[in-house]
Scaffold this motif. Structure first.
Motif, PDB file in Angstrom:
ATOM      1  N   ALA A 275     -17.541   5.409 -36.217  1.00  0.00           N
ATOM      2  CA  ALA A 275     -17.202   6.747 -35.719  1.00  0.00           C
ATOM      3  C   ALA A 275     -18.397   7.386 -35.006  1.00  0.00           C
ATOM      4  N   ALA A 276     -19.590   7.189 -35.560  1.00  0.00           N
ATOM      5  CA  ALA A 276     -20.797   7.746 -34.928  1.00  0.00           C
ATOM      6  C   ALA A 276     -21.006   7.114 -33.548  1.00  0.00           C
ATOM      7  N   LEU A 277     -20.768   5.815 -33.451  1.00  0.00           N
ATOM      8  CA  LEU A 277     -20.938   5.136 -32.165  1.00  0.00           C
ATOM      9  C   LEU A 277     -19.899   5.611 -31.154  1.00  0.00           C
ATOM     10  N   GLY A 398     -24.198  -1.312 -29.039  1.00  0.00           N
ATOM     11  CA  GLY A 398     -23.459  -1.619 -30.264  1.00  0.00           C
ATOM     12  C   GLY A 398     -24.178  -1.028 -31.451  1.00  0.00           C
ATOM     13  N   PRO A 399     -23.704  -1.331 -32.648  1.00  0.00           N
ATOM     14  CA  PRO A 399     -24.418  -0.878 -33.847  1.00  0.00           C
ATOM     15  C   PRO A 399     -25.691  -1.703 -34.034  1.00  0.00           C
ATOM     16  N   THR A 400     -26.688  -1.133 -34.710  1.00  0.00           N
ATOM     17  CA  THR A 400     -27.873  -1.912 -35.067  1.00  0.00           C
ATOM     18  C   THR A 400     -27.601  -2.686 -36.348  1.00  0.00           C
ATOM     19  N   THR A 401     -26.896  -2.040 -37.270  1.00  0.00           N
ATOM     20  CA  THR A 401     -26.632  -2.655 -38.578  1.00  0.00           C
ATOM     21  C   THR A 401     -25.149  -2.531 -38.913  1.00  0.00           C
ATOM     22  N   PRO A 402     -24.630  -3.445 -39.716  1.00  0.00           N
ATOM     23  CA  PRO A 402     -23.214  -3.333 -40.096  1.00  0.00           C
ATOM     24  C   PRO A 402     -22.957  -2.235 -41.120  1.00  0.00           C
ATOM     25  N   GLU A 403     -24.013  -1.797 -41.821  1.00  0.00           N
ATOM     26  CA  GLU A 403     -23.796  -0.816 -42.885  1.00  0.00           C
ATOM     27  C   GLU A 403     -24.979   0.134 -42.998  1.00  0.00           C
ATOM     28  N   LEU A 404     -24.784   1.172 -43.805  1.00  0.00           N
ATOM     29  CA  LEU A 404     -25.825   2.174 -44.031  1.00  0.00           C
ATOM     30  C   LEU A 404     -26.900   1.575 -44.951  1.00  0.00           C
ATOM     31  N   PRO A 405     -28.070   2.250 -45.036  1.00  0.00           N
ATOM     32  CA  PRO A 405     -29.118   1.756 -45.936  1.00  0.00           C
ATOM     33  C   PRO A 405     -28.562   1.525 -47.345  1.00  0.00           C
ATOM     34  N   PHE A 406     -28.862   0.345 -47.906  1.00  0.00           N
ATOM     35  CA  PHE A 406     -28.317   0.023 -49.230  1.00  0.00           C
ATOM     36  C   PHE A 406     -29.341   0.340 -50.315  1.00  0.00           C
ATOM     37  N   GLU A 407     -28.886   0.294 -51.571  1.00  0.00           N
ATOM     38  CA  GLU A 407     -29.772   0.640 -52.684  1.00  0.00           C
ATOM     39  C   GLU A 407     -30.726  -0.504 -53.008  1.00  0.00           C
ATOM     40  N   LEU A 408     -31.881  -0.157 -53.523  1.00  0.00           N
ATOM     41  CA  LEU A 408     -32.838  -1.180 -53.934  1.00  0.00           C
ATOM     42  C   LEU A 408     -32.160  -2.137 -54.910  1.00  0.00           C
ATOM     43  N   LEU A 420     -27.398 -11.464 -43.716  1.00  0.00           N
ATOM     44  CA  LEU A 420     -26.343 -10.925 -42.856  1.00  0.00           C
ATOM     45  C   LEU A 420     -26.578  -9.456 -42.485  1.00  0.00           C
ATOM     46  N   SER A 421     -27.618  -8.819 -43.093  1.00  0.00           N
ATOM     47  CA  SER A 421     -28.009  -7.463 -42.683  1.00  0.00           C
ATOM     48  C   SER A 421     -28.414  -7.444 -41.215  1.00  0.00           C
ATOM     49  N   ASP A 422     -28.849  -8.599 -40.696  1.00  0.00           N
ATOM     50  CA  ASP A 422     -29.367  -8.676 -39.326  1.00  0.00           C
ATOM     51  C   ASP A 422     -28.361  -9.274 -38.354  1.00  0.00           C
ATOM     52  N   ILE A 423     -27.082  -9.190 -38.716  1.00  0.00           N
ATOM     53  CA  ILE A 423     -26.044  -9.875 -37.941  1.00  0.00           C
ATOM     54  C   ILE A 423     -25.978  -9.404 -36.482  1.00  0.00           C
ATOM     55  N   TYR A 424     -26.301  -8.136 -36.209  1.00  0.00           N
ATOM     56  CA  TYR A 424     -26.212  -7.638 -34.827  1.00  0.00           C
ATOM     57  C   TYR A 424     -27.546  -7.687 -34.081  1.00  0.00           C
ATOM     58  N   THR A 425     -28.618  -7.946 -34.798  1.00  0.00           N
ATOM     59  CA  THR A 425     -29.935  -7.869 -34.141  1.00  0.00           C
ATOM     60  C   THR A 425     -30.493  -9.235 -33.730  1.00  0.00           C
ATOM     61  N   GLN A 444     -22.958  10.540 -44.748  1.00  0.00           N
ATOM     62  CA  GLN A 444     -23.357  10.853 -46.126  1.00  0.00           C
ATOM     63  C   GLN A 444     -24.861  11.106 -46.227  1.00  0.00           C
ATOM     64  N   GLY A 445     -25.389  11.823 -45.240  1.00  0.00           N
ATOM     65  CA  GLY A 445     -26.812  12.153 -45.266  1.00  0.00           C
ATOM     66  C   GLY A 445     -27.739  11.005 -44.922  1.00  0.00           C
ATOM     67  N   LEU A 446     -27.167   9.883 -44.472  1.00  0.00           N
ATOM     68  CA  LEU A 446     -27.990   8.720 -44.122  1.00  0.00           C
ATOM     69  C   LEU A 446     -27.878   8.454 -42.616  1.00  0.00           C
ATOM     70  N   PRO A 447     -28.997   8.031 -42.003  1.00  0.00           N
ATOM     71  CA  PRO A 447     -28.996   7.857 -40.548  1.00  0.00           C
ATOM     72  C   PRO A 447     -28.228   6.613 -40.089  1.00  0.00           C
ATOM     73  N   VAL A 448     -27.704   6.720 -38.860  1.00  0.00           N
ATOM     74  CA  VAL A 448     -26.983   5.616 -38.219  1.00  0.00           C
ATOM     75  C   VAL A 448     -27.799   5.174 -37.000  1.00  0.00           C
ATOM     76  N   GLY A 449     -27.932   3.866 -36.810  1.00  0.00           N
ATOM     77  CA  GLY A 449     -28.663   3.351 -35.653  1.00  0.00           C
ATOM     78  C   GLY A 449     -27.736   2.804 -34.584  1.00  0.00           C
ATOM     79  N   LEU A 450     -28.043   3.159 -33.345  1.00  0.00           N
ATOM     80  CA  LEU A 450     -27.319   2.629 -32.186  1.00  0.00           C
ATOM     81  C   LEU A 450     -28.245   1.617 -31.513  1.00  0.00           C
ATOM     82  N   GLN A 451     -27.716   0.446 -31.191  1.00  0.00           N
ATOM     83  CA  GLN A 451     -28.548  -0.568 -30.564  1.00  0.00           C
ATOM     84  C   GLN A 451     -28.231  -0.689 -29.070  1.00  0.00           C
ATOM     85  N   LEU A 452     -29.279  -0.739 -28.261  1.00  0.00           N
ATOM     86  CA  LEU A 452     -29.147  -1.090 -26.852  1.00  0.00           C
ATOM     87  C   LEU A 452     -29.817  -2.440 -26.652  1.00  0.00           C
TER      88      LEU A 452
END
Lengths: 484, 95
Positions: A275-277, A398-408, A420-425, A444-452
C-alpha cells in the motif's frame, strides 16, 4: 538540532553558521547519551574526531571547499582505518589494528569528513539482521525489540537515530539497502566498480560494493562524490571520468519511464508495504512519470544463485585468516594444522563458518559444475533480464524488503528464512547494477523502504529522482520519537 | 541434498575449521536446508549460456611490473600474534 540533514550541515558549515568542532561535539554527545540502547557503534574516536574537526575548521577559515569539509560521519567497521581497530564484527579481527587506511576512508578524509567512529555490523558482513556480530546485536531505533537489518545495521541505526548525519556501508546482497529500509533512511549501492574495494575487508569480491547511507538522497550524492573514483589499488575499479552525483537533483520527472517488475509485487510481499508503494507510485505519476509493468522472469533464481556464488568467494577470501600474520590465534597450538583449524574454529562465529562450509563444498571436486558453474550461468541470465527491460524503461521501482523489520531472534534458527530477507535486493548485486532504498511510508510505526534499481552508471539520475520524491514527501525527514 | 554429521566433518576439515561432533550435528540441518534450497538452480534454462564472473565482463587490468610499495615490514609484523627476529612464528613443522 537533529532536523538538519548532512546536506544542511554542508551548507551551514560553508556559511560558517556552525563550526565543525561544535557539530562534531553535538554528535559525539548524542552517541554518548543514546547509543547504549542501540549498540550501533563499536568504537567511538572522540579525541581524533575533535582534532579532525579543528583541522577542518582551519581549512574552512581559509575559504577552502571540499565536498564534506567539516562533516562528521561514521565508518562501517569493515573499512580499514589506520591506527584504529578494524574488527569487521568478528572475534577473528578483535585484536586487529589496521596498518593502513581503506581508499574510501582516505578519500573521505581528503574531502574533509570527520570520523566519529566505527559502526557495528554482522560478522564479515554476513547477515541480514546484525545479530551475527561478535559485539552483540544492534537494535532498531524505531523499536528496540526489532532488528535494524544487516549487514550495515550499525550504520543504518546510527543514521536513523541521528547519531551521525551519514555513514558508510557495504552491499554484497542488500547490506546497504535492507538496513536502510528497516531504519527509515536512504542508502545507495553504486554500480559495481564505482567505489574502491581497497581496504574494504572482502566477503564476495565480485559482488561487494561500498556506498553511502544518510537521511536523504541529496546527502547520499554528496557522500558518493567523496567516496567514488578510480583506484589503481583495486583491480576491479572502473576507469571513469569524475562525476557530480548531485548534478541531477533538479530532475524533471515528466516522461521518466519507471518499470515495476511484477515479480517484486507477488505473493510474500507485506500488504502494508504494498500500500505504501502504491501511494509512492501515485506521487511519481503525478509528477509526470510514466509507470509500466515489466518482467524479470529469472529473478526467482537470484537468491539460490547468490547462495552459491557468495559463499564460494567467501570461502576463498576468508582462507587468509590463519592465525599467523594477524588476527586471532588459538592458545598453545600443537602443530600447524591445529593452529589453523582451532584459530579459525574459535575465531569465526556460526554464520561465517556456515558460509565458509557452503562455499568450500560447492567448490570441491565433483561439485563445481553442479553448483558453481551453474550459478555463474544463472547470474548471466539474471543480468540479461535487466538488460532487456532497460531497453524500455529508465528505472525500476519496487519494495526493498518483503516485510517490515522483524523481532530479534525471529529468524536466527533458520538460515534459509533469513536469506530470503534479501529476495528483492540480491539481483542488482548479481548484475552489478546501482540500486538504492529510500523511505516511502510507515506501517505500525515502522519504516517502509522503496527500492530503485538503475542502469549501469545511472546513480546521478537515481539520486535526482529520489530527491524529487523527497521534495514531495517527508518520510526521510522523520526521526523515531525516542531519538528526536 | 542432505548432509549428515560425518559429511559436515569432512567439509569442516576441507575448510580448516576445528569442529566437534556436537557442533557438526548443529550445522547439519542448516547446511542440508541450504543445499536443498540452491537446488532450485537445476530448473534454470541455461543451455548455451556463458558463465559470468564479472558484472561487466571486464578483464583484469594489468600494471607495469614495478615495485610501488615501500617496505613496512615492522608495521605489518607489529600486528602479528607471534614474531621473532623479523620472522612469523608457527609451531615446529620439521622435527
Amino acid at each position: 538540532m537533529t532536523q538538519e540533514t548532512l546536506s544542511d550541515w554542508v551548507r551551514k558549515l560553508r556559511a560558517r553558521e556552525i563550526s565543525s568542532r561544535e557539530l562534531t561535539r553535538l554528535y559525539l554527545d548524542r552517541i554518548e547519551r543514546l547509543d547504549a540502547d542501540l549498540n550501533s557503534f563499536v568504537t567511538v574516536t572522540a579525541e581524533s574526531a575533535l582534532e579532525q574537526a579543528d583541522a577542518a575548521d582551519a581549512r574552512l577559515a581559509k575559504g577552502e571547499e571540499a565536498p564534506l569539509l567539516g562533516v562528521p560521519v561514521a565508518q562501517k567497521d569493515i573499512f580499514c582505518t589506520r591506527g584504529v581497530r578494524t574488527a569487521c564484527g568478528s572475534r577473528m579481527l578483535d585484536p586487529f589494528v589496521s596498518p593502513y587506511d581503506a581508499t574510501v576512508v582516505e578519500r573521505m578524509h581528503a574531502a574533509g569528513a570527520v570520523m566519529l567512529g566505527k559502526t557495528n555490523m554482522d560478522e564479515f558482513a554476513m547477515g541480514s539482521s546484525n545479530e551475527t556480530s561478535f559485539y552483540g546485536p544492534v537494535r532498531n531505533p524505531w523499536d528496540t525489540a526489532r532488528v535494524p537489518g544487516g549487514s550495515s545495521g550499525g550504520s543504518a541505526a546510527a543514521v536513523g537515530a541521528r547519531l551521525a548525519p551519514g555513514a558508510t556501508g557495504t552491499d554484497t546482497g542488500g547490506s546497504i539497502r535492507q538496513p536502510a529500509a528497516f531504519c527509515g533512511i536512504t542508502g545507495l549501492k553504486p554500480t559495481y566498480g564505482r567505489v574502491s574495494r581497497y581496504g574494504m575487508i572482502a566477503f564476495a569480491s565480485s559482488l561487494d560494493q561500498g556506498g553511502p547511507m544518510a537521511a536523504s538522497a541529496e546527502d547520499c550524492g554528496h557522500m558518493l562524490n567523496a567516496m567514488a573514483g578510480f583506484d589503481e589499488r583495486d583491480s576491479t575499479s572502473l576507469e571513469r571520468p569524475a562525476e557530480d552525483f548531485t548534478a541531477a537533483l533538479d530532475a524533471d520527472l515528466t516522461g521518466l519511464r519507471i518499470g515495476l517488475p511484477q515479480e517484486f509485487f507477488g505473493e510474500g510481499l507485506d500488504d502494508g508495504i504494498r500500500a505504501a508503494l502504491d501511494e509512492a507510485i501515485r506521487v511519481l505519476r503525478e509528477r509526470g512519470a510514466e509507470i509500466r509493468e515489466v518482467s524479470l522472469p529469472n529473478s526467482h533464481l537470484s537468491v539460490p544463485a547468490y547462495y552459491v556464488v557468495a559463499p564460494a568467494e567467501a570461502s576463498s577470501n576468508l582462507s587468509r585468516f590463519d592465525g599467523v600474520r594477524y588476527g586471532y590465534r588459538c592458545e598453545d597450538p600443537q602443530d600447524l594444522l591445529d593452529l589453523y583449524t582451532r584459530s579459525r574454529g574459535e575465531g569465526f562465529g556460526a554464520e561465517v563458518k556456515r558460509r565458509i562450509m557452503v562455499g568450500t563444498h560447492v567448490l570441491s571436486a565433483g561439485y563445481y559444475d553442479a553448483y558453481y558453474l551453474k550459478a555463474q550461468k544463472v547470474r548471466r541470465v539474471i543480468a540479461d533480464d535487466f538488460r532487456r527491460v532497460f531497453a524500455d524503461v529508465d528505472l525500476l521501482l519496487g519494495p526493498t524488503t518483503p516485510e517490515l523489520p522483524f523481532e530479534l531472534g525471529a529468524k536466527s534458527a533458520d538460515p534459509v528464512k533469513m536469506y530470503l530477507s534479501d529476495i528483492y535486493t540480491i539481483a542488482a548485486n548479481l548484475a552489478g547494477l546501482p540500486a538504492m532504498s529510500l523511505p516511502a511510508g510507515e506501517v505500525q510505526g515502522l519504516p517502509v523502504g522503496l527500492q530503485l534499481i538503475g542502469n549501469y552508471f545511472d546513480e546521478a539520475r537515481m539520486i535526482g529522482v529520489a530527491h524529487q520524491f523527497q521534495q514531495e514527501t517527508d518520510w526521510h525527514a522523520r526521526v523515531p520519537s525516542a531519538f528526536a | 541434498m542432505s548432509v549428515d554429521t560425518e559429511h559436515v566433518q569432512r567439509i569442516a576439515e576441507l575448510s580448516r575449521l576445528a569442529m566437534d561432533d556436537d557442533q557438526a550435528r548443529e550445522f547439519a540441518g542448516g547446511l542440508s536446508d541450504i543445499f536443498d534450497f540452491v537446488e532450485q538452480l537445476d530448473g534454470a534454462d541455461i543451455e548455451g549460456v556463458e558463465p559470468m564472473a564479472h558484472p561487466m565482463d571486464a578483464a583484469q587490468r594489468l600494471r607495469p611490473d614495478a615495485v610501488t610499495e615501500p617496505d613496512r615490514r615492522d608495521d605489518y609484523q607489529a600486528i602479528a600474534p607471534a614474531v621473532e627476529g623479523g620472522l612469523y612464528l608457527v609451531p615446529r613443522v620439521i622435527e
